[in-house]
Motif scaffolding. Structure first.
Motif, PDB file in Angstrom:
ATOM      1  N   PHE A  52       0.952  -1.221  -0.165  1.00  0.00           N
ATOM      2  CA  PHE A  52      -0.015   0.104  -0.209  1.00  0.00           C
ATOM      3  C   PHE A  52       0.773   1.175  -0.133  1.00  0.00           C
ATOM      4  CE2 PHE A  52      -2.810  -3.279   1.816  1.00  0.00           C
ATOM      5  CZ  PHE A  52      -3.989  -3.266   1.193  1.00  0.00           C
ATOM      6  N   ARG A  53       0.155   2.120  -0.653  1.00  0.00           N
ATOM      7  CA  ARG A  53       1.366   3.768  -0.668  1.00  0.00           C
ATOM      8  C   ARG A  53       0.472   4.669   0.145  1.00  0.00           C
ATOM      9  NH1 ARG A  53       4.249   4.179  -6.376  1.00  0.00           N
ATOM     10  NH2 ARG A  53       5.401   2.099  -6.373  1.00  0.00           N
ATOM     11  N   SER A  54      -0.819   4.389   0.495  1.00  0.00           N
ATOM     12  CA  SER A  54      -1.523   5.324   1.221  1.00  0.00           C
ATOM     13  C   SER A  54      -2.249   4.942   2.301  1.00  0.00           C
ATOM     14  CB  SER A  54      -2.327   6.300   0.286  1.00  0.00           C
ATOM     15  OG  SER A  54      -3.251   5.412  -0.340  1.00  0.00           O
ATOM     16  N   ILE A  55      -2.635   5.517   3.276  1.00  0.00           N
ATOM     17  CA  ILE A  55      -3.514   5.200   4.378  1.00  0.00           C
ATOM     18  C   ILE A  55      -4.624   6.145   4.718  1.00  0.00           C
ATOM     19  CG2 ILE A  55      -1.944   6.153   6.125  1.00  0.00           C
ATOM     20  CD1 ILE A  55      -2.704   3.851   8.185  1.00  0.00           C
ATOM     21  N   ARG A  56      -5.924   5.876   4.622  1.00  0.00           N
ATOM     22  CA  ARG A  56      -7.175   6.915   5.231  1.00  0.00           C
ATOM     23  C   ARG A  56      -7.279   6.533   6.480  1.00  0.00           C
ATOM     24  NH1 ARG A  56     -12.862   6.191   4.559  1.00  0.00           N
ATOM     25  NH2 ARG A  56     -13.912   8.315   4.238  1.00  0.00           N
ATOM     26  N   ILE A  57      -7.082   7.707   7.411  1.00  0.00           N
ATOM     27  CA  ILE A  57      -7.194   7.500   8.773  1.00  0.00           C
ATOM     28  C   ILE A  57      -8.666   8.298   8.961  1.00  0.00           C
ATOM     29  CG2 ILE A  57      -6.444   8.295  10.992  1.00  0.00           C
ATOM     30  CD1 ILE A  57      -3.669   8.100   9.822  1.00  0.00           C
ATOM     31  N   PRO A  58      -9.828   7.711   9.247  1.00  0.00           N
ATOM     32  CA  PRO A  58     -11.078   8.350   9.476  1.00  0.00           C
ATOM     33  C   PRO A  58     -11.034   8.584  11.268  1.00  0.00           C
ATOM     34  CG  PRO A  58     -11.234   6.139   8.533  1.00  0.00           C
ATOM     35  CD  PRO A  58      -9.761   6.127   9.000  1.00  0.00           C
TER      36      PRO A  58
END
Length: 574
Positions: free
Chosen positions: A93-99
């Motif tokens: 993975f190259r990105s992370i979404r942090i809700p």
């Protein structure tokens, strides 16, 4: 000189593995335009298009900081560790979404001050992510239905709180690199509105306010990529058109769009007979991506699929049959790549273990990862049921997706074309002689062999050969809170269940369809030898009226069963 088939196959597999390794996202270094984690440097200013493209593929840290409760563990997940973040990067993975859900951590008006410890902890995980060379998408999450949705009736108060929330987040992260992106609000919705026209206007106001707040905060927020959702993050044409109007009015090249996709609803949760990724489910998917591409991408707007998956996964991934869900994710990866959309897998802890750092379903992740870069061959089914006393040849239809079929193996043993199997066009036939040998003469039921169809690229397709006979149901008594149908599955597997009254009308929940929702109204338990009927099913069954259940099995078998509720008592007979 022609090499033996197994030697040729081994060479091919090695080539495919090398190709996959070269094509897979690197685990060191960053995406295009992803500079070092320097909050003060200005090494370069990649376009929003490059920033978003460099985020492909992405992963969601779900049910953590977005939980509604005391802290990040409130919904059952452990505290986030640096090792988890590094594992996410190592998995490609190259990105992370942090809700994040912040309303419960905010003080009274007019400041709506966010608890410092909460912001510090979120900042710590953002830092870990950037240090791991992951781009970060920070979004305001369940606040959308906790208080933002009250905007039609509490307009000024909601707008004030929304403004104060983003003022604090913008200030906290104002000097962070552009590999940190902000998303205004998750799945925006409005309660008590006068209709969708008002809802579109309110969302436009929220998105515009968000844009003004962040841009006016200065620092690197002046050109940070800001991500705006459609109403409900839905891909309906009217939703996309309304968001496009907002973009045109903002006239800002550093703005991106987001939507979510969880599939055609009956298939996504396995209700109304939606057991297969069929033409209807496929059309729903292609329609969504076509609309996004022609409305947003063709207008030059970067797009992030902020969440994707299947809604049945919120219970467990077995709600959807294995092969059918693999076909869904294979197709989704292709549609996203074709449309130029960055994807972010929703994971609330059911996929990547938060303490084991292992995938709960490695085959599922292998299919998802492969879909980031290429297509894979699939087939009409991944399970072939064989009656041990009446073996007959069976056929499987291959869906090549631009690949070529190479070979069929039984474990490590190559099978011989023309003798062990036949291929005519896309039809793969398994002859009686092969199935007799695979099933054998041993007593008992279940999987006897797993055949593997190999293609020129992508992941192979596995076909279980299952010894099975017609299941047997038995009479039972119980209560509306505790009732199960004794079942000898005999190798077969339950696909779905119908429920009707004597006059043909539909019984139980979802009264618009005879087919009930898997794992909500009913659930098979093969280990216990029973099919459980949930309290939710009986809660919507007429007292004293016999209900005919029809159990549909994957082999094609259909068995009838009658249940009658009298108060809290339930009786059942085959």
């Amino acid at each position: 000189m022609r090499r033996p088939l197994w030697t040729s196959l081994a060479a091919l597999v090695g080539t495919l593995a090398l190709t996959a390794t070269l094509a897979a996202p690197a685990t060191a270094g960053g995406p295009a335009g992803h500079g070092p984690h320097d909050r003060h440097g200005t090494r370069h200013q990649p376009s929003a298009e490059r920033v978003v493209a460099g985020m492909q593929p992405g992963w969601n840290l779900g049910n953590t900081f977005d939980s509604v409760g005391a802290d990040e563990t409130a919904w059952g997940n452990p505290r986030v560790t640096r090792q988890l973040i590094r594992t996410v990067r190592a998995q490609g993975f190259r990105s992370i979404r942090i809700p994040v859900t912040l309303g419960q951590f905010e003080g009274p008006p007019p400041d709506y001050a966010i608890d410092d410890a909460t912001l510090d902890r979120i900042q710590e995980v953002v830092d870990w992510s950037l240090d791991a060379r992951l781009s970060v998408l920070l979004d305001l999450h369940h606040d959308s239905w906790q208080w933002v949705n009250q905007m039609p009736t509490r307009h000024d108060e909601v707008l004030a709180q929304f403004t104060a929330t983003w003022e604090q987040l913008a200030e906290r992260f104002r000097d962070y690199p552009r590999t940190l992106l902000f998303e205004s609000v998750n799945e925006p919705q409005f309660a008590g509105s006068s209709g969708e026209d008002q809802e579109y206007a309110l969302l436009d106001e929220l998105n515009t306010t968000f844009h003004e707040v962040v841009r006016s905060s200065g620092g690197r927020n002046a050109d940070r990529v800001l991500v705006l959702p459609t109403l409900h993050t839905d891909s309906g044409q009217a939703r996309l058109d309304s968001l496009l109007e907002t973009y045109e009015a903002l006239d800002d090249e550093n703005v991106a769009a987001t939507f979510h996709y969880y599939g055609y609803w009956p298939f996504s949760v396995n209700v109304a007979g939606g057991t297969r990724f069929d033409e209807t489910a496929l059309a729903d998917m292609t329609g969504a991506f076509d609309r996004v591409e022609t409305t947003l991408r063709d207008a030059g707007i970067p797009v992030i699929l902020g969440e994707y998956g299947l809604l049945g996964f919120d219970r467990h991934t077995g709600t959807i049959e294995q092969g059918e869900k693999l076909k869904f994710f294979e197709q989704l990866g292709y549609e996203a790549r074709t449309a130029g959309v960055t994807t972010m897998l929703w994971d609330n802890g059911q996929h990547l273990g938060r303490t084991t750092y292992r995938w709960s379903d490695p085959a599922l992740f292998a299919q998802i990862r492969s879909s980031w870069t290429t297509r894979s061959g699939t087939a009409s089914t991944d399970q072939v049921f064989v009656h041990p006393d009446a073996v007959a040849e069976q056929s499987v239809t291959l869906d090549l997706h631009g690949t070529r079929f190479v070979a069929l193996t039984d474990g490590r043993k190559p099978l011989r074309a023309g003798k062990d199997y036949r291929l005519s066009g896309s039809t793969l036939t398994l002859p009686t002689r092969l199935l007799e040998r695979l099933v054998g003469s041993s007593a008992g039921y279940g999987t006897r062999a797993t055949l593997t169809a190999w293609f020129t690229r992508g992941v192979p397709w596995r076909i279980e050969v299952v010894a099975a006979d017609e299941p047997v149901l038995a009479a039972a008594t119980g209560t509306t809170e505790d009732f199960a149908v004794p079942t000898q599955f005999r190798g077969d597997r339950l696909a779905t269940m119908e429920a009707t009254y004597a006059d043909g009308s539909f019984a139980g929940p979802h009264g618009w369809t005879a087919f009930k929702e898997f794992d909500v109204a009913f659930a098979p338990d093969e280990a216990a030898g029973e099919i459980v009927l949930r309290p939710a099913f009986f809660a919507e069954v007429t007292d004293g009226a016999p209900v005919t259940l029809t159990f549909h099995f994957w082999s094609g078998a259909e068995l009838a069963y009658t249940v009658t509720r009298n108060g809290t008592a339930v009786t059942g007979t085959p």
